[in-house]
Design an enzyme around this catalytic site. Sequence first.
Site, short mmCIF file in Angstrom:
data_model
loop_
_atom_site.label_atom_id
_atom_site.label_comp_id
_atom_site.label_asym_id
_atom_site.label_seq_id
_atom_site.Cartn_x
_atom_site.Cartn_y
_atom_site.Cartn_z
N ARG A 126 -3.09 53.43 49.53
CA ARG A 126 -2.95 53.28 50.98
C ARG A 126 -1.91 52.23 51.37
NH1 ARG A 126 -6.84 55.54 54.33
NH2 ARG A 126 -7.97 57.13 53.21
N ARG A 130 -2.05 51.94 58.38
CA ARG A 130 -2.25 51.08 59.53
C ARG A 130 -2.03 49.59 59.32
NH1 ARG A 130 -7.85 53.12 61.43
NH2 ARG A 130 -8.00 53.05 59.17
N ARG A 139 3.53 56.21 64.53
CA ARG A 139 2.43 57.12 64.85
C ARG A 139 2.13 57.18 66.34
NH1 ARG A 139 -1.70 58.62 62.31
NH2 ARG A 139 -1.84 59.84 64.21
N ASP A 176 -2.81 63.63 53.23
CA ASP A 176 -4.23 63.30 53.22
C ASP A 176 -4.97 64.32 52.35
OD1 ASP A 176 -6.21 61.37 54.73
OD2 ASP A 176 -7.21 63.29 54.51
N TYR A 251 -17.02 66.15 52.36
CA TYR A 251 -16.57 66.28 53.76
C TYR A 251 -16.97 67.64 54.33
CZ TYR A 251 -14.03 61.88 53.72
OH TYR A 251 -13.72 60.55 53.68
O1 CP3 Z 1 -0.26 55.22 51.31
C1 CP3 Z 1 -1.09 56.10 50.96
O2 CP3 Z 1 -2.04 55.84 50.21
C2 CP3 Z 1 -0.78 57.55 51.33
C3 CP3 Z 1 -1.54 58.17 52.27
C4 CP3 Z 1 -3.01 58.56 52.14
C5 CP3 Z 1 -3.75 58.83 53.32
N1 CP3 Z 1 -4.95 59.34 52.95
C6 CP3 Z 1 -3.22 58.67 54.67
C7 CP3 Z 1 -4.19 58.38 55.73
C8 CP3 Z 1 -3.84 58.83 51.06
C9 CP3 Z 1 -3.57 58.67 49.56
C10 CP3 Z 1 -5.07 59.31 51.58
C11 CP3 Z 1 -6.18 59.76 50.74
C12 CP3 Z 1 -7.50 59.87 51.34
N2 CP3 Z 1 -7.86 60.35 52.57
C13 CP3 Z 1 -8.69 59.58 50.64
C14 CP3 Z 1 -8.75 59.10 49.22
C15 CP3 Z 1 -8.36 57.65 49.13
C16 CP3 Z 1 -9.44 56.71 49.55
O3 CP3 Z 1 -9.15 55.92 50.47
O4 CP3 Z 1 -10.51 56.73 48.98
C17 CP3 Z 1 -9.77 59.84 51.49
C18 CP3 Z 1 -11.23 59.64 51.18
C19 CP3 Z 1 -9.23 60.33 52.72
C20 CP3 Z 1 -9.96 60.78 53.92
C21 CP3 Z 1 -9.56 59.94 55.06
N3 CP3 Z 1 -8.43 60.16 55.83
C22 CP3 Z 1 -10.14 58.72 55.51
C23 CP3 Z 1 -11.40 58.11 54.96
C24 CP3 Z 1 -9.34 58.23 56.53
C25 CP3 Z 1 -9.45 56.90 57.27
C26 CP3 Z 1 -10.23 56.96 58.53
C27 CP3 Z 1 -9.86 55.78 59.40
O5 CP3 Z 1 -9.12 56.01 60.37
O6 CP3 Z 1 -10.27 54.66 59.10
C28 CP3 Z 1 -8.29 59.14 56.74
C29 CP3 Z 1 -7.20 58.99 57.70
C30 CP3 Z 1 -5.93 58.52 57.11
N4 CP3 Z 1 -5.38 59.02 55.98
C31 CP3 Z 1 -5.09 57.52 57.65
C32 CP3 Z 1 -3.98 57.44 56.80
C33 CP3 Z 1 -2.76 56.58 56.97
C34 CP3 Z 1 -5.31 56.75 58.95
C35 CP3 Z 1 -4.89 57.67 60.02
C36 CP3 Z 1 -4.45 56.98 61.29
O7 CP3 Z 1 -3.31 56.53 61.36
O8 CP3 Z 1 -5.28 56.94 62.22
#
Ligand code: CP3
Length: 445
Positions: A126, A130, A139, A176, A251
């Site tokens: 990640r 954010r 964004r 994602d 999910y």
């Molecule tokens: O830099 C990176 O790591 C690349 C991008 C990345 C995202 N999601 C972007 C994202 C990666 C590798 C993921 C994987 C992901 N997504 C996982 C596995 C990694 C982990 O953290 O365990 C999981 C479980 C998800 C599902 C998911 N998508 C979650 C739990 C969330 C966060 C919810 C929140 O807003 O707190 C997302 C949304 C997400 N995926 C964001 C990003 C940058 C935030 C979106 C936003 O800008 O609002």
Amino acid sequence: MKNEASQEGTAASGAEPFGALAVRRIRAAARDAVVLLEQLLAAALAARPELLAHPVTSLTAGPAARGSRPGWTRWSHAARPGRWIPVGVSRGCETIICVTAPTKESPFLRACRRQPVPHTPVWFMRQAGRSLPEYRAARKKRKSMLAACMTPDLVTELTLQPLRRYHVDAAILFSDIVVPLRAVGVDVDIKPGIGPVIGKPVRREADLARLRALEPSAVSYLVPAISSLVAELGSTPLIGFAGGPFTLASYLVEGGPSKNQERTKALMYGDPRLWHALLARLTDITIAFLQVQVSAGASAVQLFDSWVGTLSPEDYRAAVLPHSKRVFEALAGTGVPRLHFGVGTGELLGLMSEAGADVVGVDWRVSLDEAVRRVEIGTALQGNLDPAVLLAPWDVVRQRARDVLSRGRAAEGHIFNLGHGVLPETDPDTLARLADFVHEESARG
Ligand code: CP3
């Protein structure tokens, strides 16, 4: 060599079978010898640049960046300033010849293959997202999270943002884990501050029909994004990724994020036939999704089975392992390193390496020297600084990072990372400092 015995027996006792210890010591001695040989070679090449084995791909003149040292310097480029690369000749603090190694010789890929490295490679799960003000700005102007993942220019920009700040050794595609689900027609959305939410959860046999096969054309937007990233990144590898079968199923079954995955486990325990049918479909989708990324140019893949740590080893073995194994087997022919990560998976590390991963990611609950005993011989490790440590003063971060590096030396290959994703409240300057610290502290020679 599979080490179920060491997972179950020695993990508890702390002892290690004599044979395994001997093999590990011999490997460590061999690795030290190779590092020494590489240092001698580097010294020889510095004196006689015409002997350089790698093609000279760029010539630079100018002051070496902060922290550079003889033999290595930072290469500045508008898109990715300051990565460590070998230097043919350096004069005072002025670099006159820079040589970029091909991607496959990058420290990250070498560590995945358990080969000697000039420094411990580092990237952050990640790292995009954010915690970066420039991410929040980009964004704000645009569409939903999933729409952003489908817009090649934005994917390229958001993937590169962290590389402009941090001297990390790998980029991870901005995407994602639910992107392939959307691509096969699942009504999934990512709600800010919540995560993936599914309109109609998958709970019955009839629901499986909604999970059709993933046609590469449904994620064709990845191809221009990955191609331009590969061109932009030069020798820095791009990591592709997908969600692991349990995490994707959780999910779909829960309909959104869940603390304990009760509904998911109820289905897994109560209807094993439907469970395996669901995971088999998700596995097919995941394989197709990863293959598109590798074909387009990703040079490693990580399977994030983030929430699988909720299972016991016995349940993991029966309900998840065969599917994860199939993902890794399907990718074996591509030759790219395969990484595998989950949160709270201390008791599953042996099984996760048995699934076929080249690198197993470890969260902060198990130290890396202990994790070495739990994974199979021939497995590199990735991790494992608690992301919350980054919210503490720098002295604490430095001391904890040093401890991770020192315990990571027990591994056959170590990639420094956090034990889970960067927390949104993390100061990017702390991450920048941490990446530099990892390089400086771990520099060989
Ligand atoms: O830099 C990176 O790591 C690349 C991008 C990345 C995202 N999601 C972007 C994202 C990666 C590798 C993921 C994987 C992901 N997504 C996982 C596995 C990694 C982990 O953290 O365990 C999981 C479980 C998800 C599902 C998911 N998508 C979650 C739990 C969330 C966060 C919810 C929140 O807003 O707190 C997302 C949304 C997400 N995926 C964001 C990003 C940058 C935030 C979106 C936003 O800008 O609002």
